[in-house]
Design a protein around this motif. Structure first.
Motif, PDB file in Angstrom:
ATOM      1  N   PHE A  82     -41.662  12.441 -31.272  1.00 49.23           N
ATOM      2  CA  PHE A  82     -40.811  13.522 -30.782  1.00 49.23           C
ATOM      3  C   PHE A  82     -39.973  14.111 -31.897  1.00 49.23           C
ATOM      4  CE2 PHE A  82     -37.802  10.228 -30.628  1.00 49.23           C
ATOM      5  CZ  PHE A  82     -36.666  10.464 -29.868  1.00 49.23           C
ATOM      6  N   SER A  83     -39.903  15.459 -31.856  1.00 60.42           N
ATOM      7  CA  SER A  83     -39.268  16.188 -32.942  1.00 60.42           C
ATOM      8  C   SER A  83     -39.012  17.630 -32.516  1.00 60.42           C
ATOM      9  CB  SER A  83     -40.199  16.194 -34.165  1.00 60.42           C
ATOM     10  OG  SER A  83     -39.665  16.972 -35.206  1.00 60.42           O
ATOM     11  N   ALA A  84     -38.079  18.256 -33.230  1.00 58.70           N
ATOM     12  CA  ALA A  84     -37.839  19.689 -33.050  1.00 58.70           C
ATOM     13  C   ALA A  84     -38.679  20.495 -34.029  1.00 58.70           C
ATOM     14  CB  ALA A  84     -36.361  20.002 -33.239  1.00 58.70           C
ATOM     15  N   ASN A  85     -39.445  19.823 -34.866  1.00 59.69           N
ATOM     16  CA  ASN A  85     -40.291  20.490 -35.859  1.00 59.69           C
ATOM     17  C   ASN A  85     -41.301  21.379 -35.138  1.00 59.69           C
ATOM     18  OD1 ASN A  85     -42.553  20.871 -37.763  1.00 59.69           O
ATOM     19  ND2 ASN A  85     -41.308  19.575 -39.084  1.00 59.69           N
ATOM     20  N   ASN A  86     -41.494  22.595 -35.629  1.00 62.98           N
ATOM     21  CA  ASN A  86     -42.411  23.521 -34.949  1.00 62.98           C
ATOM     22  C   ASN A  86     -43.878  23.153 -35.148  1.00 62.98           C
ATOM     23  OD1 ASN A  86     -42.668  24.282 -37.598  1.00 62.98           O
ATOM     24  ND2 ASN A  86     -42.175  26.436 -37.266  1.00 62.98           N
ATOM     25  N   ASP A  87     -44.159  22.186 -36.006  1.00 64.09           N
ATOM     26  CA  ASP A  87     -45.528  21.735 -36.256  1.00 64.09           C
ATOM     27  C   ASP A  87     -45.741  20.317 -35.708  1.00 64.09           C
ATOM     28  OD1 ASP A  87     -48.060  22.127 -37.191  1.00 64.09           O
ATOM     29  OD2 ASP A  87     -47.618  21.463 -39.235  1.00 64.09           O
ATOM     30  N   ILE A  88     -45.071  20.011 -34.602  1.00 62.88           N
ATOM     31  CA  ILE A  88     -45.066  18.651 -34.070  1.00 62.88           C
ATOM     32  C   ILE A  88     -46.466  18.140 -33.714  1.00 62.88           C
ATOM     33  CG2 ILE A  88     -44.486  19.418 -31.746  1.00 62.88           C
ATOM     34  CD1 ILE A  88     -42.988  16.731 -31.408  1.00 62.88           C
ATOM     35  N   GLN A  89     -47.324  19.007 -33.198  1.00 69.96           N
ATOM     36  CA  GLN A  89     -48.661  18.560 -32.808  1.00 69.96           C
ATOM     37  C   GLN A  89     -49.439  18.045 -34.013  1.00 69.96           C
ATOM     38  OE1 GLN A  89     -51.010  21.364 -30.596  1.00 69.96           O
ATOM     39  NE2 GLN A  89     -52.601  19.869 -30.176  1.00 69.96           N
ATOM     40  N   SER A  90     -49.428  18.770 -35.111  1.00 66.36           N
ATOM     41  CA  SER A  90     -50.176  18.306 -36.280  1.00 66.36           C
ATOM     42  C   SER A  90     -49.504  17.087 -36.913  1.00 66.36           C
ATOM     43  CB  SER A  90     -50.371  19.426 -37.307  1.00 66.36           C
ATOM     44  OG  SER A  90     -49.203  19.708 -37.997  1.00 66.36           O
ATOM     45  N   LEU A  91     -48.176  17.007 -36.872  1.00 63.37           N
ATOM     46  CA  LEU A  91     -47.480  15.815 -37.379  1.00 63.37           C
ATOM     47  C   LEU A  91     -47.839  14.583 -36.549  1.00 63.37           C
ATOM     48  CD1 LEU A  91     -43.943  17.309 -38.097  1.00 63.37           C
ATOM     49  CD2 LEU A  91     -45.558  16.401 -39.796  1.00 63.37           C
ATOM     50  N   ALA A  92     -47.860  14.747 -35.240  1.00 65.17           N
ATOM     51  CA  ALA A  92     -48.224  13.640 -34.347  1.00 65.17           C
ATOM     52  C   ALA A  92     -49.666  13.190 -34.618  1.00 65.17           C
ATOM     53  CB  ALA A  92     -48.054  14.049 -32.891  1.00 65.17           C
ATOM     54  N   ASN A  93     -50.555  14.148 -34.815  1.00 66.61           N
ATOM     55  CA  ASN A  93     -51.957  13.814 -35.123  1.00 66.61           C
ATOM     56  C   ASN A  93     -52.060  13.092 -36.456  1.00 66.61           C
ATOM     57  OD1 ASN A  93     -52.915  14.961 -32.760  1.00 66.61           O
ATOM     58  ND2 ASN A  93     -53.364  16.927 -33.710  1.00 66.61           N
ATOM     59  N   LYS A  94     -51.366  13.585 -37.474  1.00 68.44           N
ATOM     60  CA  LYS A  94     -51.381  12.963 -38.797  1.00 68.44           C
ATOM     61  C   LYS A  94     -50.844  11.534 -38.734  1.00 68.44           C
ATOM     62  CE  LYS A  94     -49.621  13.570 -43.495  1.00 68.44           C
ATOM     63  NZ  LYS A  94     -48.780  14.382 -44.370  1.00 68.44           N
ATOM     64  N   ALA A  95     -49.814  11.330 -37.921  1.00 68.18           N
ATOM     65  CA  ALA A  95     -49.194  10.011 -37.783  1.00 68.18           C
ATOM     66  C   ALA A  95     -50.086   9.033 -37.023  1.00 68.18           C
ATOM     67  CB  ALA A  95     -47.852  10.144 -37.065  1.00 68.18           C
ATOM     68  N   GLY A  96     -50.948   9.572 -36.154  1.00 65.46           N
ATOM     69  CA  GLY A  96     -51.762   8.705 -35.303  1.00 65.46           C
ATOM     70  C   GLY A  96     -51.079   8.393 -33.983  1.00 65.46           C
ATOM     71  N   ALA A  97     -50.071   9.208 -33.625  1.00 64.20           N
ATOM     72  CA  ALA A  97     -49.355   9.016 -32.362  1.00 64.20           C
ATOM     73  C   ALA A  97     -50.279   9.313 -31.184  1.00 64.20           C
ATOM     74  CB  ALA A  97     -48.127   9.914 -32.318  1.00 64.20           C
ATOM     75  N   ASP A  98     -49.934   8.748 -30.048  1.00 60.28           N
ATOM     76  CA  ASP A  98     -50.751   8.931 -28.849  1.00 60.28           C
ATOM     77  C   ASP A  98     -50.488  10.266 -28.167  1.00 60.28           C
ATOM     78  OD1 ASP A  98     -52.107   6.089 -28.252  1.00 60.28           O
ATOM     79  OD2 ASP A  98     -50.174   5.850 -29.244  1.00 60.28           O
TER      80      ASP A  98
END
Length: 122
Positions: A82-98
């Motif tokens: 979870f984040s206010a970053n406007n690119d959260i979807q790609s960050l979550a994917n890069k991190a391996g988040a569910d």
């Protein structure tokens, strides 16, 4: 069945709000304002779900999530990025988040996402 959630965020207001809401919903909540020694922290608490901020000190949410997902005994614990970053979807994917949750979030959305990834809600 116990419902345990571990929240990593350096924003004390977010930690307070999430703790209050989730405890009211029957969750046992543990929080951390940093991700130092994250693997041992996760192992010690053994949560059903992890809520991970993007801008968490020291290594950040991407590296912290990758560290959790690299461990055989921890990789199946759902991580909600979870984040206010406007690119959260790609960050979550890069991190391996569910999955991910954009800040600011609706409290019902918080509950629904956590319950769903934990397998407590369809």
């Amino acid at each position: 069945m116990s419902k345990r959630i571990l929240i990593f965020d350096d924003d004390t207001d977010i930690l307070s709000i999430c703790t209050y809401i989730l405890q009211e919903l029957g969750w046992e909540v543990k929080t951390s304002p940093h991700c130092n020694d994250i693997v041992n922290t996760v192992r010690a608490f053994n949560p059903n779900v992890i809520l991970m901020d993007n801008w968490i000190p020291d290594s950040g949410g991407v590296v912290a999530t990758q560290a959790i997902k690299a461990e055989t005994d921890l990789r199946n614990i759902p991580v909600v990025y979870f984040s206010a970053n406007n690119d959260i979807q790609s960050l979550a994917n890069k991190a391996g988040a569910d999955t991910y949750l954009e800040k600011p979030f609706d409290l019902n959305e918080l509950e629904n996402v956590i319950e769903r990834v934990a397998g407590f809600k369809d």
